[in-house]
Design a protein around this motif. Structure first.
Motif, short mmCIF file in Angstrom:
data_model
loop_
_atom_site.label_atom_id
_atom_site.label_comp_id
_atom_site.label_asym_id
_atom_site.label_seq_id
_atom_site.Cartn_x
_atom_site.Cartn_y
_atom_site.Cartn_z
N CYS A 1 2.73 -12.14 4.89
CA CYS A 1 1.85 -10.97 4.87
C CYS A 1 0.40 -11.41 4.80
CB CYS A 1 2.21 -10.08 3.68
SG CYS A 1 1.33 -8.50 3.66
N SER A 2 -0.47 -10.70 5.47
CA SER A 2 -1.90 -11.01 5.48
C SER A 2 -2.70 -10.13 4.52
CB SER A 2 -2.45 -10.85 6.91
OG SER A 2 -2.28 -9.51 7.35
N GLN A 3 -2.01 -9.21 3.83
CA GLN A 3 -2.70 -8.32 2.89
C GLN A 3 -3.13 -9.10 1.64
OE1 GLN A 3 -3.54 -5.07 3.51
NE2 GLN A 3 -2.73 -5.54 5.58
N PRO A 4 -4.25 -8.74 1.05
CA PRO A 4 -4.71 -9.45 -0.17
C PRO A 4 -3.62 -9.47 -1.25
CG PRO A 4 -6.39 -7.94 0.64
CD PRO A 4 -5.17 -7.68 1.45
N ASN A 5 -3.48 -10.64 -1.86
CA ASN A 5 -2.52 -10.87 -2.95
C ASN A 5 -1.06 -10.83 -2.49
OD1 ASN A 5 -4.69 -10.99 -4.84
ND2 ASN A 5 -4.68 -8.72 -4.94
N HIS A 6 -0.85 -10.71 -1.16
CA HIS A 6 0.53 -10.69 -0.64
C HIS A 6 0.83 -11.93 0.20
CE1 HIS A 6 0.88 -5.97 -0.72
NE2 HIS A 6 0.45 -6.48 -1.87
N GLU A 7 -0.10 -12.91 0.18
CA GLU A 7 -0.02 -14.00 1.14
C GLU A 7 1.25 -14.84 1.00
OE1 GLU A 7 -2.57 -13.23 -0.67
OE2 GLU A 7 -4.38 -13.05 0.56
N ASP A 8 1.85 -14.83 -0.18
CA ASP A 8 3.06 -15.63 -0.40
C ASP A 8 4.34 -14.85 -0.09
OD1 ASP A 8 1.54 -17.76 -1.22
OD2 ASP A 8 1.59 -17.17 -3.34
N ASN A 9 4.22 -13.64 0.40
CA ASN A 9 5.38 -12.79 0.66
C ASN A 9 5.70 -12.78 2.16
OD1 ASN A 9 6.02 -11.40 -2.03
ND2 ASN A 9 3.81 -11.07 -1.83
N LYS A 10 6.96 -13.02 2.46
CA LYS A 10 7.39 -13.02 3.86
C LYS A 10 7.45 -11.59 4.40
CE LYS A 10 10.26 -17.17 3.49
NZ LYS A 10 11.63 -17.74 3.63
N LEU A 11 7.22 -11.52 5.71
CA LEU A 11 7.31 -10.20 6.39
C LEU A 11 8.77 -9.94 6.74
CD1 LEU A 11 4.21 -10.55 8.77
CD2 LEU A 11 4.36 -9.21 6.65
N ASN A 12 9.51 -9.46 5.76
CA ASN A 12 10.96 -9.24 5.92
C ASN A 12 11.32 -7.78 6.16
OD1 ASN A 12 11.55 -11.93 5.66
ND2 ASN A 12 11.86 -11.82 3.44
N PHE A 13 10.30 -6.91 6.30
CA PHE A 13 10.56 -5.48 6.48
C PHE A 13 9.74 -4.95 7.66
CE2 PHE A 13 11.34 -6.53 2.08
CZ PHE A 13 12.55 -5.92 1.83
N TYR A 14 10.17 -3.81 8.16
CA TYR A 14 9.47 -3.19 9.30
C TYR A 14 9.24 -1.72 9.00
CZ TYR A 14 8.34 -1.73 14.06
OH TYR A 14 7.71 -1.22 15.17
N CYS A 15 7.96 -1.33 9.05
CA CYS A 15 7.61 0.07 8.81
C CYS A 15 7.64 0.80 10.16
CB CYS A 15 6.23 0.17 8.17
SG CYS A 15 5.69 1.88 7.95
N GLU A 16 8.63 1.69 10.32
CA GLU A 16 8.75 2.42 11.58
C GLU A 16 7.67 3.48 11.72
OE1 GLU A 16 12.73 3.91 11.70
OE2 GLU A 16 13.50 2.03 12.54
N THR A 17 7.13 3.91 10.56
CA THR A 17 6.05 4.92 10.61
C THR A 17 4.79 4.33 11.23
OG1 THR A 17 6.96 5.91 8.59
CG2 THR A 17 4.72 6.57 9.24
N CYS A 18 4.47 3.08 10.83
CA CYS A 18 3.26 2.43 11.30
C CYS A 18 3.51 1.42 12.41
CB CYS A 18 2.57 1.71 10.13
SG CYS A 18 2.12 2.80 8.75
N SER A 19 4.80 1.15 12.70
CA SER A 19 5.16 0.14 13.68
C SER A 19 4.57 -1.22 13.31
CB SER A 19 4.70 0.54 15.10
OG SER A 19 5.30 1.75 15.48
N LEU A 20 4.76 -1.61 12.02
CA LEU A 20 4.21 -2.86 11.51
C LEU A 20 5.26 -3.63 10.73
CD1 LEU A 20 0.69 -1.80 10.12
CD2 LEU A 20 1.14 -3.24 12.11
#
Length: 725
Positions: A156-175
């Motif tokens: 994740c590129s969000q502040p304070n989330h840098e150590d968290n893997k992108l393991n989810f998908y938001c269908e609302t935001c397509s992210l």
């Protein structure tokens, strides 16, 4: 290897992709390159792919909304490491503090680091690092990087989330989001694990792939058909070329033989003339020789002989000369032959014909444009005729036969047999398919031409049980109608009943009045005792008996045309009773008080008169399946049959003053008897097989074109009767 590296080069900047974004056309470019191109194009909303030139909508001109090509980014990373190894550049350990003193000997595909001997040994001894994928720094090993290296985990590129893997998908935001994002910014959004979303996309891609394969299979088949067709065109060309050569060889041979014949005749004629002239010349030469002989002798005598010698010869020499001279008077001095030898070879017409001789047919029938006609209802055991008209792709009638036309009748009932039709090729672009259904129920009618369906094929066909006229009359529907004198049924089921009220009532099948056409009178669209009605399509033909004419109207009642007037001449009438239309749109009219039948073209032009005799008053008319004309002879109490050319064939039945007659597609005749107060039914062999009684002065009889129901204008009871078959 060079190909792998080449696939990672951006088409716009000619450098390795940097944050590649993929367009809907599946071409990828660096994000910054796309921004630059959008700026240069001047259009913020539409972007044209530099490779395929397909236009892509770019919301707000922001290329960052396009999907990242993550896999292409991974390919760029692999290519960079491969390039370092393949180009034999000295690479140093990424783990050692002093890079200059620690040359790398292996590459860790997991850590993405080059390792020296010391760090390599550490990797092998470490419990957590020993399972990493290591490759040597040689070109052969570098070639394996593409399969050995695995894509990095994405964080994740969000502040304070840098150590968290992108393991989810938001269908609302397509992210893609991390676990912390799902409890924060995307708390109320539709969020799923990426494995589930990826599985759905994989299924969609698999389905799309299968669909694409199916389409490709079809296209491959079509390509094979095209290749086959090209081969067939070449074969057809070869055959046509041979035919052309043979045809012109025959023409050349014929011309050469004719040339030889004319030359031979010329030689014989000239020889004959020369021979005759030569003989005549020889005759002249002989006479000239004889005369010369005598004249020479006389000249000699005159010069050399004495008087005594001349007298001694006497007068025989002049006498002989006179005889010879008289011969000249008996022969013609004119040449016995003229010199003219004229040859007559008419070349204008043959040359004109030869200049147009032969035809290369560049077009062929188009199945999807070709049409066919048939009834929507058929009967078990009854021959059903389908007429096919081949047409070109432009919808023009194709004038040649030879296409492979097939017709099939398939029952929708499982395991029922398929009926194959008999096809007659009329060689003019039309075909007749004859099918005889064997089972009742819903069917499909399939018509193909050269292996492809024609227009509106397949089509539904309702096959009904064979008609049972023996039980006709057991059930009936009574429809109120004032003084009905004739009747006809429209293709949509509407009932048209002519009335002696001077109008035509239009009723639905339930007997409800829908329209009243005309009124009593002699004007256009007015009637006096109309006795006969026929309908074809949306055109209504009325025998306007009291006005001694035939009127043609739209089925809605709009007047179109009329013809005829009172009289006994061609095209004139005295109380015409019935008018019917044949398959060629010819109008056949029973001219009651003139004791005849008259036939007209569709515009009312007279074509033919069929005389019936002074004691025969023709009333009802009908056509049998063979096209013969049957007339209910009111005065002579019989049914008379004539060919469409007017030749008398036979008569049958013993009806009491017959008025109406209808004939079904099997050849059964239904005759209404005015004084017999009944409906008599005759089979195709014209045997009276059944009678429906209890009628009251019935007039017209008609059959419903949809299901064959029988309708009778029951004049005396002010009703129309319907009998289901």
């Amino acid at each position: 290897m060079n190909k792998v590296i080449a696939n990672t080069i951006c088409h716009l900047c000619s450098k390795s992709y940097n944050d590649p974004r993929i367009l809907p056309c599946l071409h990828s470019f660096c994000l910054q390159c796309l921004h630059n191109e959008i700026e240069k194009s001047g259009s913020k909303l539409m972007f044209q792919c530099p490779i395929c030139e397909r236009n892509t909508s770019i919301p707000a001109g922001d290329a960052s909304v396009l999907h990242q090509n993550l896999h292409l980014g991974f390919e760029v990373e692999v290519a960079e490491y491969m390039s370092k190894i393949v180009n034999n550049r000295e690479v140093y350990c990424n783990e050692c503090i002093d890079e200059s003193s620690s040359p790398a000997v292996v590459f860790c595909c997991t850590c993405r680091q080059f390792l020296c001997t010391h760090c390599h040994n550490h990797h092998k001894r470490s419990r957590h690092l020993s399972k990493h994928d290591l490759v040597g720094l040689d070109p052969e090993a570098a070639r394996q990087l593409h399969t050995t290296m695995k894509p990095r985990d994405h964080y994740c590129s969000q502040p304070n989330h840098e150590d968290n893997k992108l393991n989810f998908y938001c269908e609302t935001c397509s992210l893609l989001v991390c676990l912390h994002c799902t409890t924060g910014t995307h708390n109320s959004h539709m969020v799923k694990e990426i494995s589930m979303v990826a599985k759905i996309h994989q299924m969609e891609m698999t389905e799309a792939l299968e669909n694409a394969k199916a389409v490709v299979t079809k296209l491959t088949g079509a390509m094979d058909e095209n290749s086959k067709m090209i081969e067939e065109v070449n074969v057809s060309k070869t055959i046509a070329l041979l035919a052309i050569k043979q045809a012109f060889e025959i023409l050349q041979q014929t011309l050469e033989e004719r040339k030889k014949t004319l030359l031979s005749e010329l030689e014989a004629i000239s020889l004959s003339k020369i021979t005759a002239l030569t003989l005549q010349k020889e005759q002249f030469e002989k006479v000239v020789g004889d005369i010369g002989h005598y004249t020479d002798m006389i000249s000699h005598i005159l010069q050399t002989h004495t008087d005594h010698e001349i007298i001694a010869l006497g007068g025989f020499i002049p006498t002989e000369l006179q005889v010879t001279l008289k011969k000249v008077q008996t022969i013609s001095l004119t040449p016995n032959q003229h010199s003219d030898i004229t040859v007559s070879v008419q070349t204008d017409d043959p040359v004109r014909q030869l200049s147009k001789l032969g035809e290369i047919i560049l077009f062929s029938p188009c199945p999807s444009s070709s049409t066919w006609t048939s009834t929507s209802v058929a009967r078990v055991g009854t021959r059903n005729h389908v007429k096919v008209q081949s047409k070109t792709s432009k919808g023009e009638e194709y004038p040649h036969g030879g296409a492979e036309v097939k017709g099939e009748m398939k029952s929708k009932i499982q395991n029922a047999a398929v009926v194959c039709g008999e096809v007659e090729d009329h060689r003019d672009g039309t075909y007749t398919i004859t099918l005889t259904p064997q089972t009742a129920g819903p069917h499909q009618l399939l018509i193909t031409m050269d292996g492809q369906h024609v227009q509106n094929s397949p089509n539904d066909l309702d096959v009904r049980p064979k008609r049972d006229y023996y039980t006709l009359g057991n059930t009936q529907q009574v429809i109120k109608c004032n003084r009905p004198s004739c009747i006809a049924i429209h293709d949509n089921g509407d009932i048209y009943a002519g009335s002696n009220d001077g109008c035509i009532y239009v009723l639905d099948q339930a007997g409800q009045l829908k329209n009243t056409i005309g009124s009593s009178g002699s004007g256009d669209g007015q009637f006096t005792s109309p006795s006969g009605i026929s309908i074809k399509g949306d055109v209504l033909y009325v025998a306007d008996t009291g006005n001694h004419r035939v009127q043609i109207l739209a089925s809605s009642g709009t007047f179109l045309h009329q013809f005829g007037q009172q009289g006994s001449g061609q095209g004139q009438f005295k109380s015409p009773c019935v008018v019917i239309i044949d398959s060629n749109n010819k109008l056949i009219v029973s001219d009651h008080d003139n004791h005849r039948i008259q036939i007209f073209n569709e515009k009312g032009g007279w074509l033919l008169t069929i005389g019936l005799g002074n004691h025969c008053f023709p009333y009802g008319l009908a056509l049998d399946p063979q096209g013969n004309i049957h007339t209910a002879a009111f005065g002579s109490n019989t049914i008379k049959v004539f060919t469409k050319e007017g030749v008398y064939v036979r008569m049958y039945g013993d009806p009491k003053h017959p008025t109406g007659i209808a004939i079904d597609e099997e050849g059964y005749s239904l005759v209404s008897e005015y004084d017999g107060n009944c409906l008599s039914i005759y089979d195709p062999e014209e045997n009276n097989i059944h009678t429906v009684g209890n009628l009251k002065n019935p007039h017209g009889t008609a059959l419903d074109p949809r299901d064959g129901s029988v309708f009778i204008a029951n004049y005396g009871a002010n009703t129309v009767l319907k009998y289901s078959v």
